[in-house]
Write a protein that holds these residues in place. Sequence first.
Motif, mmCIF file in Angstrom:
data_model
loop_
_atom_site.group_PDB
_atom_site.id
_atom_site.type_symbol
_atom_site.label_atom_id
_atom_site.label_comp_id
_atom_site.label_asym_id
_atom_site.label_seq_id
_atom_site.Cartn_x
_atom_site.Cartn_y
_atom_site.Cartn_z
ATOM 1 N N LEU A 66 1.017 -1.243 0.145
ATOM 2 C CA LEU A 66 -0.099 0.036 0.045
ATOM 3 C C LEU A 66 0.727 1.124 -0.057
ATOM 4 O O LEU A 66 0.392 2.214 -0.886
ATOM 5 N N LEU A 67 2.015 1.282 0.769
ATOM 6 C CA LEU A 67 2.977 2.331 1.134
ATOM 7 C C LEU A 67 3.632 2.592 -0.477
ATOM 8 O O LEU A 67 3.872 3.777 -1.010
ATOM 9 N N ILE A 68 3.962 1.608 -1.041
ATOM 10 C CA ILE A 68 4.706 1.438 -2.403
ATOM 11 C C ILE A 68 3.649 2.192 -3.436
ATOM 12 O O ILE A 68 4.224 2.968 -4.415
ATOM 13 N N GLY A 69 2.682 1.713 -3.342
ATOM 14 C CA GLY A 69 1.617 2.278 -4.380
ATOM 15 C C GLY A 69 1.221 3.626 -4.060
ATOM 16 O O GLY A 69 1.209 4.570 -5.033
ATOM 17 N N GLY A 70 1.139 4.257 -2.897
ATOM 18 C CA GLY A 70 1.058 5.509 -2.412
ATOM 19 C C GLY A 70 2.136 6.332 -3.035
ATOM 20 O O GLY A 70 1.979 7.480 -3.673
ATOM 21 N N ALA A 71 3.261 5.884 -2.581
ATOM 22 C CA ALA A 71 4.571 6.737 -3.050
ATOM 23 C C ALA A 71 4.545 6.812 -4.855
ATOM 24 O O ALA A 71 4.864 7.993 -5.313
ATOM 25 N N LEU A 72 4.188 5.587 -5.375
ATOM 26 C CA LEU A 72 4.057 5.902 -6.891
ATOM 27 C C LEU A 72 2.847 6.980 -7.255
ATOM 28 O O LEU A 72 3.113 7.595 -8.298
ATOM 29 N N GLY A 73 2.128 6.795 -6.673
ATOM 30 C CA GLY A 73 1.154 7.829 -6.758
ATOM 31 C C GLY A 73 1.184 9.397 -6.583
ATOM 32 O O GLY A 73 1.129 10.242 -7.284
#
Length: 155
Positions: A66-73
Amino acid sequence: MMLFNLILGVVAGIASRYVEKPLGGVIEEHLELPEPDLRVLAFVASMLIASLLIAIAGANGMPIVLLIGGALGIFGSHVMKFGRAQKDVFQQKLDERKANAGNATPYRAEDVNQDVADAVDEAVEAAKEASTKSSRAVKKTAAKKTTPKKPAAKK
C-alpha cells in the motif's frame, strides 16, 4: 490481493493532491499548518481511507505494498518527467554519435545510389583502359612473332 493493495495505494497517492486543498480549508480554521505539513496530512488521510477500504473488502492488508503504491501515486508524475528527460538526453547523444561517426554525414539512398553508379563507371573506365593496354601488348607480341627473322650471316 497484493495487486489490489498496490492499485488502491496508487489511487490514494494521486487523490492526496486533490484532498489537500479541501482538507487545508477545514484544518486552517482551527490550526495554522505550513504547506509541507498539510501535504503529509493529506497523504496520511488518503492512506487511512485506502486501508479502511482494504479492511472492508476483506483483503489481506499488506501495508508495504500500500505504501509503495502511495509513493508511486505521489511521485509517479515526477518519475515520468525524469524518465522522459533522460530519454531525450539519450536520444540526443545517440544522434550526435551517429553524426560524428567518422565525421561522416548520414547517407541518403540517393547519395548511395550515385556513389555506386560512380564506382561502376570508374571500374568500367579502368577495365577499358586495361583492355586497351593489353590489346596493344598482344599486338606488339603478335607483330614480333610474325616478323621474319633475318638469316644469320655466314662467317
